[in-house]
Design a protein around this motif. Structure first.
Motif, PDB file in Angstrom:
ATOM      1  N   TRP A 205       0.815  -0.982  -0.251  1.00 30.00           N
ATOM      2  CA  TRP A 205       0.051   0.064  -0.018  1.00 30.00           C
ATOM      3  C   TRP A 205       1.033   1.036  -0.151  1.00 30.00           C
ATOM      4  CZ3 TRP A 205      -3.889  -1.291   4.498  1.00 30.00           C
ATOM      5  CH2 TRP A 205      -4.684  -2.363   4.054  1.00 30.00           C
ATOM      6  N   THR A 206       1.059   2.055  -1.269  1.00 31.52           N
ATOM      7  CA  THR A 206       1.910   2.695  -1.285  1.00 31.52           C
ATOM      8  C   THR A 206       1.567   4.177  -1.537  1.00 31.52           C
ATOM      9  OG1 THR A 206       2.326   2.373  -3.629  1.00 31.52           O
ATOM     10  CG2 THR A 206       3.717   1.336  -1.963  1.00 31.52           C
ATOM     11  N   ASN A 207       0.181   4.417  -2.094  1.00 29.67           N
ATOM     12  CA  ASN A 207       0.020   5.709  -2.383  1.00 29.67           C
ATOM     13  C   ASN A 207      -0.889   6.333  -1.175  1.00 29.67           C
ATOM     14  OD1 ASN A 207      -0.253   7.707  -4.379  1.00 29.67           O
ATOM     15  ND2 ASN A 207      -2.555   7.005  -4.970  1.00 29.67           N
ATOM     16  N   PHE A 208      -0.101   6.715  -0.087  1.00 29.35           N
ATOM     17  CA  PHE A 208      -0.549   7.508   0.840  1.00 29.35           C
ATOM     18  C   PHE A 208      -0.400   8.832   0.540  1.00 29.35           C
ATOM     19  CE2 PHE A 208      -0.317   3.418   3.244  1.00 29.35           C
ATOM     20  CZ  PHE A 208      -1.567   3.504   4.057  1.00 29.35           C
ATOM     21  N   GLN A 209      -1.630   9.775   0.616  1.00 29.09           N
ATOM     22  CA  GLN A 209      -1.248  11.111   0.379  1.00 29.09           C
ATOM     23  C   GLN A 209      -1.516  11.782   1.427  1.00 29.09           C
ATOM     24  OE1 GLN A 209      -0.689  12.298  -2.840  1.00 29.09           O
ATOM     25  NE2 GLN A 209      -0.311  10.023  -3.325  1.00 29.09           N
ATOM     26  N   ARG A 210      -0.824  13.026   1.796  1.00 38.41           N
ATOM     27  CA  ARG A 210      -0.996  14.144   2.634  1.00 38.41           C
ATOM     28  C   ARG A 210      -1.999  15.120   2.163  1.00 38.41           C
ATOM     29  NH1 ARG A 210       4.457  13.088   2.237  1.00 38.41           N
ATOM     30  NH2 ARG A 210       5.668  13.109   3.996  1.00 38.41           N
ATOM     31  N   PRO A 211      -3.382  15.014   3.093  1.00 38.17           N
ATOM     32  CA  PRO A 211      -4.565  16.127   2.404  1.00 38.17           C
ATOM     33  C   PRO A 211      -3.917  17.620   2.426  1.00 38.17           C
ATOM     34  CG  PRO A 211      -4.988  14.558   4.145  1.00 38.17           C
ATOM     35  CD  PRO A 211      -3.624  14.430   4.450  1.00 38.17           C
TER      36      PRO A 211
END
Length: 376
Positions: free
Chosen positions: A34-40
């Motif tokens: 799971w790599t596509n963690f985004q900073r809001p």
């Protein structure tokens, strides 16, 4: 007309280039990760120090500005339809890392991004059965998960400024807690009671859209450790038995790797997740100095890694990322109590069909990143 055409052509090339880079970046990771963690945008940090919060400390028998210095390293879960973050807070009673007193604050949110805080900590070193193990350092670095019937199990570090011990506490409302003491106190006739231990990542699963503690082969499982990753099992969630190798020492299923981002430490992160690929373990890798570390990343910085374990044999490592999926980028992730840079992941919740990852920033603030899976 010609200029307009050229501008459109240029924009098309930019879109193709960005898309190609994004696809290439994602392709560099294995399909289980799971790599596509985004900073809001415009959200972080979500929790920062507050010098106006004061509570009466039973240890000091005085009013204390309990979160005046730093707020970081959060656990996270769901309670009453809201995201709850339990974050470590330090007062300013002394100078330097490891010399202050830590309590756990309570923050809650309707959307997982904007939080309100309670004015007093909900977990702290008190005049109780654990005072010998928690005075005067306090209660540090929580991880929390929920059973199917709504019991919250929290793992945290007891710190008496002499020895760190991984401990267990339980609650039904995340505010009133029962402390059970060190997780390994009874294992092997108390052999590991005085061994350094911390950072537990209990195995969870998604069930009817809720993240709950899982059982594998009739047991509860957790990964734990800082200088290495070990596996422990339990039948009651309170008393845990670490796995040992053939020499009778802690079984090390993950260790630091020379030349990699996790060359100095491999410290367990938030609750692990049982997926269709295996057990996903999130962990914090500390980069070593010089040639011992990965020259692509700042020396002594903490970045976030992932490892995959066999779902039927949780001690069997299947795969591991060679580079971090998340690293310090923002200013507040690289300035604070730990200026080398830290994105120290500890909280992970499934909320509104997305995964929210909560982490400590440079040992000073709390932030969030969001991952939206294609399937869950």
């Amino acid at each position: 007309m010609k200029r307009r055409f050229l501008n459109l052509a240029y924009l098309l090339l930019v879109v193709v280039f960005v898309t190609s880079c994004t696809e290439k970046k994602q392709a560099e990771f294995p399909d289980w990760a799971w790599t596509n963690f985004q900073r809001p945008e415009g959200i972080n940090p979500i929790i920062s120090p507050n010098a106006t919060s004061v509570f009466y400390c039973p240890m000091r028998q005085d009013s204390v500005a309990w979160e005046a210095s730093d707020t970081f390293n959060p656990a996270a879960t769901i309670y009453d339809g809201k995201v709850v973050v339990l974050y470590r807070a330090e007062d300013n009673s002394a100078v330097g890392i490891g010399s202050r007193t830590s309590c756990l604050g309570y923050a809650y949110s309707d959307d997982g991004l904007h939080f309100k805080r309670m004015p007093a900590p909900v977990f702290y070193p008190a005049d109780d059965s654990q005072k010998e193990l928690e005075w005067t350092g306090g209660c540090e670095d929580p991880r929390v998960a929920m059973t199917e019937d709504g019991l919250y199990v929290m793992f945290y570090t007891q710190w008496n400024r002499k020895q760190a011990r991984l401990a267990v506490a339980t609650s039904r409302d995340l505010q009133s807690w029962e402390k059970h003491g060190p997780a390994f106190a009874k294992a092997y006739n108390g052999r590991f009671f005085d061994e350094f231990s911390k950072s537990a990542s209990i195995v969870t699963k998604l069930m009817d859209g809720k993240q709950v503690i899982a059982q594998i082969d009739g047991k509860y499982w957790m990964y734990w450790g800082e200088k290495f990753v070990n596996v422990a099992t339990s039948i009651d969630l309170v008393n845990w038995t670490p796995m040992l190798d053939e020499k009778g020492d802690f079984l090390k299923v993950i260790t630091p790797r020379k030349g990699k981002f996790d060359s100095s430490l491999t410290e367990c992160g938030p609750p692990a997740v049982l997926t269709d690929k295996g057990i996903m373990l999130f962990y914090n890798g500390k980069n070593a100095d010089g040639t011992e570390g990965d020259m692509l990343y700042t020396a002594n910085s903490y970045c976030a890694g992932q490892a995959l374990f066999d779902a039927k044999d949780p001690a069997k490592l299947i795969d591991r990322l060679d580079r971090p999926f998340y690293m310090p980028e923002s200013d507040f992730e690289k300035s604070g109590q730990y200026p080398a840079g830290t994105v120290f992941i500890e909280g992970l919740v499934f909320f509104n069909q997305k995964w929210y990852l909560y982490y400590g920033c440079a040992d000073s603030r709390v932030a969030v990143a969001v991952y939206e899976p294609e399937n869950y």
